[in-house]
Design a protein around this motif. Sequence first.
Motif, PDB file in Angstrom:
ATOM      1  N   ILE A 126      -4.038 -17.555 -18.603  1.00 54.02           N
ATOM      2  CA  ILE A 126      -2.717 -17.620 -19.225  1.00 54.02           C
ATOM      3  C   ILE A 126      -2.672 -18.820 -20.166  1.00 54.02           C
ATOM      4  CG2 ILE A 126      -0.229 -17.763 -18.823  1.00 54.02           C
ATOM      5  CD1 ILE A 126      -0.867 -17.078 -15.829  1.00 54.02           C
ATOM      6  N   THR A 127      -2.288 -18.599 -21.404  1.00 55.38           N
ATOM      7  CA  THR A 127      -1.999 -19.719 -22.300  1.00 55.38           C
ATOM      8  C   THR A 127      -0.490 -19.906 -22.393  1.00 55.38           C
ATOM      9  OG1 THR A 127      -1.865 -18.453 -24.364  1.00 55.38           O
ATOM     10  CG2 THR A 127      -4.051 -19.156 -23.655  1.00 55.38           C
ATOM     11  N   VAL A 128      -0.077 -21.152 -22.625  1.00 58.12           N
ATOM     12  CA  VAL A 128       1.349 -21.473 -22.718  1.00 58.12           C
ATOM     13  C   VAL A 128       1.548 -22.407 -23.907  1.00 58.12           C
ATOM     14  CG1 VAL A 128       3.390 -22.293 -21.493  1.00 58.12           C
ATOM     15  CG2 VAL A 128       1.465 -21.362 -20.192  1.00 58.12           C
ATOM     16  N   ASN A 129       2.323 -21.957 -24.873  1.00 55.76           N
ATOM     17  CA  ASN A 129       2.652 -22.761 -26.044  1.00 55.76           C
ATOM     18  C   ASN A 129       4.154 -22.713 -26.283  1.00 55.76           C
ATOM     19  OD1 ASN A 129      -0.109 -23.524 -27.297  1.00 55.76           O
ATOM     20  ND2 ASN A 129      -0.302 -21.332 -26.882  1.00 55.76           N
TER      21      ASN A 129
ATOM     22  N   TYR B  59       5.859   0.036 -18.167  1.00 59.41           N
ATOM     23  CA  TYR B  59       4.623   0.128 -18.938  1.00 59.41           C
ATOM     24  C   TYR B  59       3.359  -0.123 -18.126  1.00 59.41           C
ATOM     25  CZ  TYR B  59       7.926  -0.005 -22.809  1.00 59.41           C
ATOM     26  OH  TYR B  59       8.970   0.262 -23.669  1.00 59.41           O
ATOM     27  N   GLY B  60       3.523  -0.526 -16.866  1.00 56.56           N
ATOM     28  CA  GLY B  60       2.364  -0.700 -16.003  1.00 56.56           C
ATOM     29  C   GLY B  60       1.608  -1.994 -16.180  1.00 56.56           C
ATOM     30  N   ARG B  61       2.096  -2.879 -17.024  1.00 59.22           N
ATOM     31  CA  ARG B  61       1.415  -4.150 -17.244  1.00 59.22           C
ATOM     32  C   ARG B  61       2.364  -5.116 -17.942  1.00 59.22           C
ATOM     33  NH1 ARG B  61      -3.607  -3.517 -20.220  1.00 59.22           N
ATOM     34  NH2 ARG B  61      -3.364  -5.680 -20.890  1.00 59.22           N
ATOM     35  N   LEU B  62       1.937  -6.366 -18.042  1.00 57.01           N
ATOM     36  CA  LEU B  62       2.646  -7.384 -18.808  1.00 57.01           C
ATOM     37  C   LEU B  62       1.607  -8.310 -19.406  1.00 57.01           C
ATOM     38  CD1 LEU B  62       5.184  -8.903 -19.763  1.00 57.01           C
ATOM     39  CD2 LEU B  62       5.148 -10.161 -17.593  1.00 57.01           C
ATOM     40  N   ASP B  63       1.708  -8.552 -20.704  1.00 56.82           N
ATOM     41  CA  ASP B  63       0.739  -9.402 -21.386  1.00 56.82           C
ATOM     42  C   ASP B  63       1.346 -10.669 -21.981  1.00 56.82           C
ATOM     43  OD1 ASP B  63      -1.692  -7.509 -21.373  1.00 56.82           O
ATOM     44  OD2 ASP B  63      -0.115  -6.267 -22.246  1.00 56.82           O
ATOM     45  N   VAL B  64       2.610 -10.587 -22.403  1.00 51.71           N
ATOM     46  CA  VAL B  64       3.223 -11.697 -23.144  1.00 51.71           C
ATOM     47  C   VAL B  64       4.662 -11.887 -22.687  1.00 51.71           C
ATOM     48  CG1 VAL B  64       3.791 -12.625 -25.434  1.00 51.71           C
ATOM     49  CG2 VAL B  64       1.814 -11.093 -25.163  1.00 51.71           C
ATOM     50  N   LEU B  65       5.034 -13.146 -22.461  1.00 51.12           N
ATOM     51  CA  LEU B  65       6.423 -13.511 -22.194  1.00 51.12           C
ATOM     52  C   LEU B  65       6.876 -14.475 -23.277  1.00 51.12           C
ATOM     53  CD1 LEU B  65       9.029 -13.840 -20.485  1.00 51.12           C
ATOM     54  CD2 LEU B  65       7.816 -15.635 -19.206  1.00 51.12           C
ATOM     55  N   VAL B  66       7.922 -14.088 -24.004  1.00 49.76           N
ATOM     56  CA  VAL B  66       8.536 -14.971 -25.005  1.00 49.76           C
ATOM     57  C   VAL B  66       9.886 -15.411 -24.464  1.00 49.76           C
ATOM     58  CG1 VAL B  66       9.352 -15.222 -27.370  1.00 49.76           C
ATOM     59  CG2 VAL B  66       7.379 -13.742 -26.878  1.00 49.76           C
ATOM     60  N   ASN B  67       9.983 -16.674 -24.089  1.00 45.84           N
ATOM     61  CA  ASN B  67      11.239 -17.245 -23.601  1.00 45.84           C
ATOM     62  C   ASN B  67      12.041 -17.757 -24.788  1.00 45.84           C
ATOM     63  OD1 ASN B  67      11.173 -16.985 -20.711  1.00 45.84           O
ATOM     64  ND2 ASN B  67       9.540 -18.523 -20.660  1.00 45.84           N
ATOM     65  N   ASN B  68      13.177 -17.119 -25.034  1.00 45.53           N
ATOM     66  CA  ASN B  68      13.962 -17.446 -26.222  1.00 45.53           C
ATOM     67  C   ASN B  68      15.453 -17.602 -25.929  1.00 45.53           C
ATOM     68  OD1 ASN B  68      14.585 -17.270 -29.312  1.00 45.53           O
ATOM     69  ND2 ASN B  68      15.718 -15.544 -28.421  1.00 45.53           N
ATOM     70  N   ALA B  69      15.942 -17.071 -24.814  1.00 50.13           N
ATOM     71  CA  ALA B  69      17.383 -17.021 -24.544  1.00 50.13           C
ATOM     72  C   ALA B  69      17.998 -18.419 -24.491  1.00 50.13           C
ATOM     73  CB  ALA B  69      17.652 -16.296 -23.230  1.00 50.13           C
ATOM     74  N   GLY B  70      19.228 -18.522 -25.009  1.00 49.30           N
ATOM     75  CA  GLY B  70      19.929 -19.793 -24.943  1.00 49.30           C
ATOM     76  C   GLY B  70      21.309 -19.696 -25.571  1.00 49.30           C
TER      77      GLY B  70
ATOM     78  N   ARG C   9       7.838 -18.297 -14.037  1.00 49.69           N
ATOM     79  CA  ARG C   9       7.353 -18.358 -12.657  1.00 49.69           C
ATOM     80  C   ARG C   9       7.009 -16.975 -12.118  1.00 49.69           C
ATOM     81  NH1 ARG C   9       6.614 -17.167  -8.129  1.00 49.69           N
ATOM     82  NH2 ARG C   9       6.952 -18.391  -6.228  1.00 49.69           N
ATOM     83  N   HIS C  10       7.880 -15.991 -12.359  1.00 50.30           N
ATOM     84  CA  HIS C  10       7.626 -14.643 -11.846  1.00 50.30           C
ATOM     85  C   HIS C  10       6.488 -13.962 -12.608  1.00 50.30           C
ATOM     86  CE1 HIS C  10      10.839 -14.584  -8.934  1.00 50.30           C
ATOM     87  NE2 HIS C  10      11.690 -15.020  -9.837  1.00 50.30           N
ATOM     88  N   ALA C  11       6.413 -14.170 -13.909  1.00 48.66           N
ATOM     89  CA  ALA C  11       5.309 -13.604 -14.683  1.00 48.66           C
ATOM     90  C   ALA C  11       3.981 -14.222 -14.250  1.00 48.66           C
ATOM     91  CB  ALA C  11       5.545 -13.836 -16.171  1.00 48.66           C
ATOM     92  N   ALA C  12       3.970 -15.536 -14.072  1.00 45.90           N
ATOM     93  CA  ALA C  12       2.732 -16.207 -13.673  1.00 45.90           C
ATOM     94  C   ALA C  12       2.278 -15.778 -12.281  1.00 45.90           C
ATOM     95  CB  ALA C  12       2.923 -17.721 -13.726  1.00 45.90           C
ATOM     96  N   ALA C  13       3.217 -15.539 -11.385  1.00 45.65           N
ATOM     97  CA  ALA C  13       2.835 -15.062 -10.049  1.00 45.65           C
ATOM     98  C   ALA C  13       2.127 -13.716 -10.145  1.00 45.65           C
ATOM     99  CB  ALA C  13       4.082 -14.952  -9.169  1.00 45.65           C
ATOM    100  N   HIS C  14       2.621 -12.830 -11.007  1.00 47.91           N
ATOM    101  CA  HIS C  14       1.952 -11.540 -11.218  1.00 47.91           C
ATOM    102  C   HIS C  14       0.559 -11.746 -11.784  1.00 47.91           C
ATOM    103  CE1 HIS C  14       0.980  -7.571 -12.715  1.00 47.91           C
ATOM    104  NE2 HIS C  14       0.907  -8.076 -13.947  1.00 47.91           N
ATOM    105  N   TRP C  15       0.452 -12.585 -12.826  1.00 42.93           N
ATOM    106  CA  TRP C  15      -0.848 -12.796 -13.457  1.00 42.93           C
ATOM    107  C   TRP C  15      -1.828 -13.478 -12.510  1.00 42.93           C
ATOM    108  CZ3 TRP C  15       2.379 -14.677 -18.097  1.00 42.93           C
ATOM    109  CH2 TRP C  15       2.695 -13.595 -18.924  1.00 42.93           C
ATOM    110  N   ARG C  16      -1.369 -14.396 -11.694  1.00 46.17           N
ATOM    111  CA  ARG C  16      -2.252 -15.027 -10.715  1.00 46.17           C
ATOM    112  C   ARG C  16      -2.775 -14.004  -9.723  1.00 46.17           C
ATOM    113  NH1 ARG C  16       0.015 -19.495  -6.568  1.00 46.17           N
ATOM    114  NH2 ARG C  16       1.215 -17.647  -5.984  1.00 46.17           N
ATOM    115  N   ALA C  17      -1.906 -13.107  -9.256  1.00 46.93           N
ATOM    116  CA  ALA C  17      -2.340 -12.059  -8.332  1.00 46.93           C
ATOM    117  C   ALA C  17      -3.388 -11.166  -8.993  1.00 46.93           C
ATOM    118  CB  ALA C  17      -1.143 -11.230  -7.878  1.00 46.93           C
ATOM    119  N   GLU C  18      -3.186 -10.855 -10.272  1.00 46.69           N
ATOM    120  CA  GLU C  18      -4.174 -10.055 -10.995  1.00 46.69           C
ATOM    121  C   GLU C  18      -5.511 -10.791 -11.073  1.00 46.69           C
ATOM    122  OE1 GLU C  18      -3.685  -6.734 -12.902  1.00 46.69           O
ATOM    123  OE2 GLU C  18      -2.676  -6.924 -10.954  1.00 46.69           O
TER     124      GLU C  18
END
Length: 301
Positions: A194-197, A91-102, A133-142
């Motif tokens: 980036i917000t984190v909740n 999709y050429g971008r990333l806006d939201v990461l929902v961590n749910n797996a368990g 960590r990987h998503a934040a690295a992308h967003w920091r670079a942006e």
Amino acid sequence: MSGIVRDRVVIVTGAGRGLGRAHALAFAREGAAVVVNDVGVALDGSGHSMGPAQQVVDEITEQGGRAVANTDDVADWEGAANLVATALDTYGRLDVLVNNAGFLRDRMLVNLAEDEWDAVMRVHLKGHFAPMRHAAAHWRAESKAGRQPDARVINTSSGAGLLGSIGQGNYSAAKAGIAGLTIVAAAEFARYGITVNAIAPAARTRMTEQAFAEDMAVPDGGFDAMAPENVSPLVVWLGSPESAGVTGRVFEVEGGQVSLATGWHHGPRRDKGARWEPAELGPVVEELIAEAPEPEPVYGA
């Protein structure tokens, strides 16, 4: 639908069933493109199948939405990196990461095996950290390139992590760790847009069928308070541009209830101004306990 997340790109981990599936469908209905991540394992972590993720993708596309399946292991470092790359490549971008797996390996602490502890810590705690960590690295670079993100991370803690749960020492510890990780990440990532909740949901899923067995009956024509779909509206809102001013928070969600968990805070204190002697501290501790509110009971106690 309001289209509150229209054209945003969202990753949802553990999205083949239960809460994750509900989140993925809700995001898609509100206009987001969704990376549906699920390794397709059994409740105990065994097996591997693309089926659950692809089924959710099919549901979304049949309703006119956009979605792609991903079966990477989110607790594997390269797998988490590939998950983020899937969003960017598709999709050429990333806006939201929902961590749910368990998953669960419930047992009383005196019977809990080392591998049962390690497996739950790996999937829940590392499985939150690695994609973030990987998503934040992308967003920091942006951000450093002058393209400030409007990014969101929504983590999944639990009432077990906030209050403890008998027979779930490994799960409770991992979920408490996720709550702690959330507030640290919120403080560190704010400069990058980036917000984190986190949410602490109560809902009917494969993981909670036994714990909530007595609460799952739905009256005829009544509101199904334990439906996982009840949790998703808050998750979608937290993933939207509207939530930009909210970060470092943990929300409890059950049925039609949304509440803010206040977490640890400084309580009553005594300051001698010098080092205490051990024999002096009995009365001091008694006074502190008497002045503090009673702690919430541990689930199952």
